[in-house]
Design an enzyme around this catalytic site. Sequence first.
Site, PDB file in Angstrom:
ATOM      1  N   GLY A 145      29.812  -7.424-114.335  1.00  0.00           N
ATOM      2  CA  GLY A 145      30.112  -5.959-114.378  1.00  0.00           C
ATOM      3  C   GLY A 145      29.313  -5.053-113.499  1.00  0.00           C
ATOM      4  O   GLY A 145      28.300  -5.188-113.341  1.00  0.00           O
ATOM      5  N   SER A 161      25.138  -5.637-121.378  1.00  0.00           N
ATOM      6  CA  SER A 161      23.787  -5.792-120.437  1.00  0.00           C
ATOM      7  C   SER A 161      23.200  -4.562-121.044  1.00  0.00           C
ATOM      8  O   SER A 161      23.537  -3.381-121.163  1.00  0.00           O
ATOM      9  CB  SER A 161      24.430  -5.474-119.038  1.00  0.00           C
ATOM     10  OG  SER A 161      23.272  -5.643-118.023  1.00  0.00           O
ATOM     11  N   ASP A 192      23.947 -14.284-108.651  1.00  0.00           N
ATOM     12  CA  ASP A 192      24.930 -13.189-108.940  1.00  0.00           C
ATOM     13  C   ASP A 192      24.937 -12.756-107.306  1.00  0.00           C
ATOM     14  O   ASP A 192      25.988 -12.866-106.361  1.00  0.00           O
ATOM     15  CB  ASP A 192      24.253 -12.203-109.670  1.00  0.00           C
ATOM     16  CG  ASP A 192      24.890 -10.872-109.760  1.00  0.00           C
ATOM     17  OD1 ASP A 192      26.016 -10.537-108.867  1.00  0.00           O
ATOM     18  OD2 ASP A 192      24.468  -9.908-110.408  1.00  0.00           O
ATOM     19  N   ASP A 245      18.549 -11.037-116.855  1.00  0.00           N
ATOM     20  CA  ASP A 245      19.006 -10.774-115.405  1.00  0.00           C
ATOM     21  C   ASP A 245      17.848 -10.074-114.831  1.00  0.00           C
ATOM     22  O   ASP A 245      17.259  -9.159-115.325  1.00  0.00           O
ATOM     23  CB  ASP A 245      20.182  -9.862-115.592  1.00  0.00           C
ATOM     24  CG  ASP A 245      20.712  -9.618-114.122  1.00  0.00           C
ATOM     25  OD1 ASP A 245      20.377 -10.044-113.176  1.00  0.00           O
ATOM     26  OD2 ASP A 245      21.494  -8.833-113.883  1.00  0.00           O
ATOM     27  N   LYS A 293      31.542 -11.331-109.650  1.00  0.00           N
ATOM     28  CA  LYS A 293      31.776 -10.109-109.606  1.00  0.00           C
ATOM     29  C   LYS A 293      32.722  -9.556-108.324  1.00  0.00           C
ATOM     30  O   LYS A 293      32.426  -9.900-107.146  1.00  0.00           O
ATOM     31  CB  LYS A 293      30.702  -9.240-109.425  1.00  0.00           C
ATOM     32  CG  LYS A 293      29.573  -9.021-110.497  1.00  0.00           C
ATOM     33  CD  LYS A 293      28.212  -8.293-110.150  1.00  0.00           C
ATOM     34  CE  LYS A 293      27.393  -8.172-111.422  1.00  0.00           C
ATOM     35  NZ  LYS A 293      26.409  -7.368-111.150  1.00  0.00           N
ATOM     36  N   ASN A 301      17.798  -9.754-111.263  1.00  0.00           N
ATOM     37  CA  ASN A 301      18.237  -8.817-110.079  1.00  0.00           C
ATOM     38  C   ASN A 301      17.393  -9.032-108.940  1.00  0.00           C
ATOM     39  O   ASN A 301      16.983  -7.870-108.271  1.00  0.00           O
ATOM     40  CB  ASN A 301      18.261  -7.286-110.372  1.00  0.00           C
ATOM     41  CG  ASN A 301      19.415  -6.838-111.353  1.00  0.00           C
ATOM     42  OD1 ASN A 301      19.305  -6.710-112.331  1.00  0.00           O
ATOM     43  ND2 ASN A 301      20.829  -7.271-110.974  1.00  0.00           N
ATOM     44  N   GLU A 309      19.384 -15.181-114.713  1.00  0.00           N
ATOM     45  CA  GLU A 309      20.505 -14.567-113.804  1.00  0.00           C
ATOM     46  C   GLU A 309      19.662 -14.033-112.371  1.00  0.00           C
ATOM     47  O   GLU A 309      18.631 -13.245-112.561  1.00  0.00           O
ATOM     48  CB  GLU A 309      21.358 -13.679-114.062  1.00  0.00           C
ATOM     49  CG  GLU A 309      22.416 -12.947-113.083  1.00  0.00           C
ATOM     50  CD  GLU A 309      23.278 -11.877-113.682  1.00  0.00           C
ATOM     51  OE1 GLU A 309      24.256 -11.342-113.039  1.00  0.00           O
ATOM     52  OE2 GLU A 309      23.329 -11.592-114.935  1.00  0.00           O
ATOM     53  N   LYS A 345      22.672  -9.509-122.951  1.00  0.00           N
ATOM     54  CA  LYS A 345      21.921  -9.764-121.496  1.00  0.00           C
ATOM     55  C   LYS A 345      20.810  -8.824-121.567  1.00  0.00           C
ATOM     56  O   LYS A 345      21.052  -7.718-121.603  1.00  0.00           O
ATOM     57  CB  LYS A 345      22.801  -9.754-120.529  1.00  0.00           C
ATOM     58  CG  LYS A 345      22.302  -9.888-119.050  1.00  0.00           C
ATOM     59  CD  LYS A 345      23.228 -10.183-117.881  1.00  0.00           C
ATOM     60  CE  LYS A 345      23.570  -8.787-117.369  1.00  0.00           C
ATOM     61  NZ  LYS A 345      24.163  -8.807-115.954  1.00  0.00           N
ATOM     62  N   LEU A 346      19.599  -9.233-121.248  1.00  0.00           N
ATOM     63  CA  LEU A 346      18.522  -8.137-121.002  1.00  0.00           C
ATOM     64  C   LEU A 346      18.164  -8.192-119.506  1.00  0.00           C
ATOM     65  O   LEU A 346      17.837  -9.116-118.981  1.00  0.00           O
ATOM     66  CB  LEU A 346      17.145  -8.791-121.836  1.00  0.00           C
ATOM     67  CG  LEU A 346      17.210  -8.853-123.198  1.00  0.00           C
ATOM     68  CD1 LEU A 346      16.136  -9.291-123.918  1.00  0.00           C
ATOM     69  CD2 LEU A 346      17.793  -7.835-124.095  1.00  0.00           C
ATOM     70  N   LYS A 347      17.848  -6.961-119.013  1.00  0.00           N
ATOM     71  CA  LYS A 347      17.466  -6.526-117.721  1.00  0.00           C
ATOM     72  C   LYS A 347      15.992  -7.105-117.918  1.00  0.00           C
ATOM     73  O   LYS A 347      15.364  -6.452-118.785  1.00  0.00           O
ATOM     74  CB  LYS A 347      17.745  -5.558-117.121  1.00  0.00           C
ATOM     75  CG  LYS A 347      19.432  -5.273-117.019  1.00  0.00           C
ATOM     76  CD  LYS A 347      19.848  -5.863-115.636  1.00  0.00           C
ATOM     77  CE  LYS A 347      21.280  -5.429-115.472  1.00  0.00           C
ATOM     78  NZ  LYS A 347      21.848  -6.207-114.195  1.00  0.00           N
TER      79      LYS A 347
END
Length: 354
Positions: A277, A121, A225, A175, A249, A177, A200, A147-149
């Site tokens: 994670g 990540s 998630d 992702d 998770k 969030n 995500e 994975k790119l935030k």
Amino acid sequence: MPLVAPFRTSFGTETSRDVLLVRVVTPDAEGWGECVAMAEPLYSSEYVDGAAEVIRRFLLPALPSNVDAQGVARALEPIKGHRMAKAAVETAVLDAQLRAAGESFGRFLGASRTRVPCGVSVGIMDSIPQLLDAVAGYLDEGYVRIKLKIEPGWDVEPVRAVRERFGDDVLLQVDANAAYSLTDARRLARLDAFDLLLIEQPLANDDLVQHAKLAKQLTTPICLDESIESAEHAAAAIALGSCSIINVKPGRIGGYLEARRVHDLCRAGGVAVWCGGMLETGLGRAANVALAALPGFTLPGDTSGSRRYYATDITEPFELVDGHLEVPAGPGLGVEPIPAVLDEVTTATEWISL
């Protein structure tokens, strides 16, 4: 535990992790559990000091003295929420139980592999050149998925830059969030051009209906998630069409036994799962790697090597080999804290007898 580099997401930047460990001592063995709650209630409503308090005041007093891992969830069911705290307690009990029986975490959960492919990540960076350098470094280390935030203002251009630099063969996902709303659907649809594995948690954690609407407007698969806190939530999301992939998770859903239930549900329904994670130390990482070895985990997870996050881990470090981590084969978690390292980073301890 200081991180080797700041880790920035849409909800904040972490430079260190305040780690809460639970150690269970029984007449037959000892076990460890790691609470993944952050220092502040940003990812979820839980935070590490609150988790310690709820364990001390409510969770441990609710356990019968002869409890086994399967009985922890039943004993704690009257206490609402606090899944990360519950997961830490259940994991420690399960670890002790398995160590006494001489059985590994992976074997108990149903692992079908001895090693698992690993993704990494990558946090939000100050510039695209900095991001490209970071991604290049991780690919050189052997990570098989990136994975790119992302967040509004840091999404389409970074993804385009990574695709142009490293090509279409790199397994790539993003992702958010929960940083977007349904009004951002047209912008998120621009990500469809980059052949991503998934996007995500684009929308709010408590809105499965909006995710179902968004899924109809994108060709990129949606992965949930934060929205999934139990097997029941997973079943609802699948039934509504809110997602086609789930990030499992264990801390978020209350423990590894519930994680196995989510895995079994998704596998039966043809829904892909992968292991997320939470910047775990080697203790939490050992359990995650064992979980990720179950047959339904068909996508690489965020089970990175220890040095991705920590210069010195509290266990022997997990080392990436050909893009994979070995599943610990010893009893229980198969790893233990190194006493000298644990003593050096420990800020407080408390013993509670049942």
